[in-house]
Design a protein around this motif. Structure first.
Motif, PDB file in Angstrom:
ATOM      1  N   ASP A 240       0.848  -1.189   0.000  1.00 43.55           N
ATOM      2  CA  ASP A 240       0.000   0.000   0.000  1.00 43.55           C
ATOM      3  C   ASP A 240       0.885   1.242   0.000  1.00 43.55           C
ATOM      4  OD1 ASP A 240      -2.490  -1.410   0.145  1.00 43.55           O
ATOM      5  OD2 ASP A 240      -1.957  -1.924   2.209  1.00 43.55           O
TER       6      ASP A 240
ATOM      7  N   TRP B 183      -1.929  -1.485   7.021  1.00 41.41           N
ATOM      8  CA  TRP B 183      -1.434  -1.184   5.679  1.00 41.41           C
ATOM      9  C   TRP B 183      -0.202  -2.025   5.415  1.00 41.41           C
ATOM     10  CZ3 TRP B 183      -4.464   1.591   2.687  1.00 41.41           C
ATOM     11  CH2 TRP B 183      -5.276   2.599   3.233  1.00 41.41           C
TER      12      TRP B 183
ATOM     13  N   THR C  33       3.197  -2.329   4.305  1.00 43.99           N
ATOM     14  CA  THR C  33       4.150  -1.218   4.215  1.00 43.99           C
ATOM     15  C   THR C  33       5.565  -1.711   3.963  1.00 43.99           C
ATOM     16  OG1 THR C  33       2.760  -0.062   5.821  1.00 43.99           O
ATOM     17  CG2 THR C  33       4.931   0.876   5.405  1.00 43.99           C
TER      18      THR C  33
ATOM     19  N   ALA D  89      -6.886  -1.429   3.692  1.00 36.90           N
ATOM     20  CA  ALA D  89      -6.087  -1.821   4.853  1.00 36.90           C
ATOM     21  C   ALA D  89      -6.671  -3.071   5.504  1.00 36.90           C
ATOM     22  CB  ALA D  89      -6.042  -0.676   5.860  1.00 36.90           C
TER      23      ALA D  89
ATOM     24  N   LEU E 114       1.678   2.632  10.330  1.00 38.87           N
ATOM     25  CA  LEU E 114       0.951   2.061   9.191  1.00 38.87           C
ATOM     26  C   LEU E 114       0.772   0.552   9.356  1.00 38.87           C
ATOM     27  CD1 LEU E 114       2.586   4.046   6.238  1.00 38.87           C
ATOM     28  CD2 LEU E 114       0.355   4.455   7.306  1.00 38.87           C
TER      29      LEU E 114
END
Ligand SMILES: Cc1cc2nc3c(=O)[nH]c(=O)nc-3n(C[C@H](O)[C@H](O)[C@H](O)COP(=O)(O)OP(=O)(O)OC[C@H]3O[C@@H](n4cnc5c(N)ncnc54)[C@H](O)[C@@H]3O)c2cc1C
Length: 529
Positions: free
Chosen positions: A44, A66, A68, A423, A61
């Protein structure tokens, strides 16, 4: 009069600054596992830069679910986040330029760190020491500190004047008139370890963190709505491509360079200010940070205990290139020694310097800013700027104190760009085996062992270990080698863990750096040139 109520801040000496306070938060995945994963996933968010701001964003995050990716071309925390004063503070100095909003935000951030990150942060009593040169009446300073306390919503201890305190014996009698005691906080271990702890808390599939990795964001594919990033392992030479919906440029003082490299335009840029500290042997009776009013430009010098050291500094020098700020020079050292001798009772000579720290403050300014002001007059606000055309966010400014609040702001900006429904759930933090400890000559508390740091903390090189996983290169002279290279064998043993058959040549390279950069600088200072 100062109240007598005891508080954790009464004894701010670090319990064991080399070892993170708790071994619970450690990664389950090796660096190789992170590498393997980088090319497989559509992330993401890709965060470029693993200083404290990128690292705390990564943690935020990952907790929000998310996927990451974080990439640093050097080691994590190898930029300004290894060079700070490690003060968790509300920004008292910024009151002098009327930056009340920044002070309120930093004070709130400081108090949240004390409350919620107690294993990394502890309250500490600071002493603000006015000098005759400052010219400010005591009543004015007292009122200023009272206002500062109010801006912090009275959450810390009320400031008070003390004629005598533990460190009175350490400072010059002439020119000083007592101190104002007030409460802030300090990092317990080090800024580099504080940064690292955000990164080691996550592993694939939620988070993927790569250090020593070159990253080149290629063109943004509008059809796929993805960035392609070329990754190259600077240590092993392997390369792969990663894909991400959005990029956050968190490269600190390098933000403008990366933006320019990727054709990103922004109404902001960074003004740069170099800051250097001397590491001196800590004196007996030195328990808390001392803040000396320098009497010009609203400047102060701090004398901050850190393990067996006390840091004296920092300088505040406007510079116009990053290269000019990466290492201290003789003028920095002369200034620091002179000011130390003006304020401290000890006689500071070149031979007393154990180590040097040099870093660059990234100060957020408008693009058309003309560098005509003393850096301390510039606001220390942070700016999150989202590009209008491409999913790219640039982060300007930011401090250790307040890194979580900055991360939350950046997250808000991300959520406005990519669908929050993408997410997943918070996968939580990963756990690893207890920290293995080892000893290094000249340092009392046990340290995380090189093998453990290699296996669980992305530690890849001799320098990663000596500077950022431990404080060896800061706490012992000549970057850990010691006088006459007395620790040569101990460092060779560390080098063997990271460099195997190349250990001897790595050690030779390290020694050569010390002999060509560090030793001549101190020799120049000693000779008075
Ligand atoms: C002397 C001094 C004293 C300070 N004292 C304090 C203090 O007491 N308290 C406080 O709260 N704050 C303090 N600060 C401020 C604080 O240290 C910094 O604001 C903070 O560390 C900045 O973190 P960062 O993540 O933005 O940048 P950095 O820590 O510099 O991280 C940027 C990272 O990006 C990486 N990078 C750069 N370019 C690329 C690229 N192209 N690709 C991949 N990676 C890249 C770098 O390797 C680096 O690791 C101090 C700063 C200085 C200089």
């Amino acid at each position: 009069m100062c109240e007598a109520k005891p508080s954790p801040a009464d004894n701010p000496s670090q319990p064991n600054p080399s070892v993170p306070p708790s071994p619970e938060f450690r990664p389950a995945a090796s660096r190789a596992a992170h590498w393997d994963y980088a090319g497989q996933e559509v992330f993401d968010v890709a965060v470029i830069g693993g200083g404290v701001n990128g690292a705390s964003l990564y943690n935020d995050l990952c907790h929000q679910g998310w996927r990451t990716l974080l990439v640093d071309r050097s080691d994590f925390a190898a930029g300004s986040s290894q060079a700070s004063g490690m003060m968790v503070w509300g920004g008292l100095l910024y009151l002098r330029v009327g930056d009340v909003l920044t002070v309120m935000k930093l004070s709130r951030a400081r108090d949240r760190m004390i409350e919620e990150l107690g294993e990394w942060t502890q309250p500490a009593l600071y002493r603000y020491i006015p000098t005759r040169r400052s010219g400010l009446p005591s009543a004015f300073i007292g009122a200023g500190l009272g206002f500062y306390w109010l801006l912090g919503a009275g959450r810390r201890r009320f400031p008070c004047y003390e004629k005598h305190f533990d460190e009175t014996a350490l400072i010059q009698r002439d020119g000083h008139r007592g101190a104002f005691r007030y409460e802030e906080a300090m990092l317990r271990a080090s800024d580099a370890r504080f940064t690292l702890h955000w990164l080691t808390a996550h592993a694939p599939p939620t988070g993927c963190a790569l250090n020593h990795c070159d990253v080149v964001p290629e063109i943004y594919d509008r059809q796929e709505q993805l960035w392609r990033l070329e990754l190259r392992d600077r240590l092993g030479g392997a390369s792969t491509s990663a894909r991400a919906r959005l990029i956050v440029n968190c490269t600190g003082v390098w933000v403008d360079r990366l933006n320019a490299q990727c054709g990103i335009e922004s109404p902001y840029r960074h003004a740069l200010s170099k800051g250097v500290y001397l590491g001196l042997q800590r004196e007996e009776g030195h328990h808390g940070p001392l803040v000396f009013d320098m009497g010009s430009n609203g400047d102060v010098m701090t004398y901050v205990p850190w393990g067996p050291l006390a840091l004296w500094g920092p300088t505040e020098t406007a510079i116009d290139s990053i290269e000019a700020g990466l290492a201290p020079d003789a003028a920095d050292l002369r200034f620091l020694v002179r000011t130390a001798n003006q304020h401290l009772r000890r006689d500071v000579q070149a031979a007393d310097i154990v180590s040097l720290r040099s870093g660059i403050r990234a100060l957020a300014v408008k693009r058309d800013y003309v560098a005509d002001r003393y850096p301390l007059e510039l606001s220390r606000r942070s700016i999150v700027h989202a590009d209008h055309e491409q999913p790219w966010i640039s982060v300007y400014g930011g401090k250790l104190t307040g890194c979580r609040e900055l991360a939350a702001r950046i997250r808000g900006s991300i959520a406005a760009r990519i669908d929050p429904a993408l997410a997943g759930d918070d996968a939580g933090e990963v756990a690893v085996p207890d920290m293995a400890l080892s000893h290094f000559p000249g340092i009392d508390p046990p340290l995380p062992s090189p093998q453990w740091c290699r296996d669980h903390e992305f530690c890849c090189t001799l320098e990663d270990y000596l500077r950022r996983r431990t404080n060896i290169s800061q706490w012992l002279p000549r970057r850990g080698l010691g006088h006459g290279s007395v620790n040569r064998d101990a460092i060779l043993a560390v080098a063997q863990v990271f460099h195997g058959a190349e250990a001897a040549s790595e050690l030779a390279r390290y020694e050569q750096q010390v002999e060509t950069q560090y030793d001549p600088l101190l020799a120049e200072l000693a000779s008075g040139r």
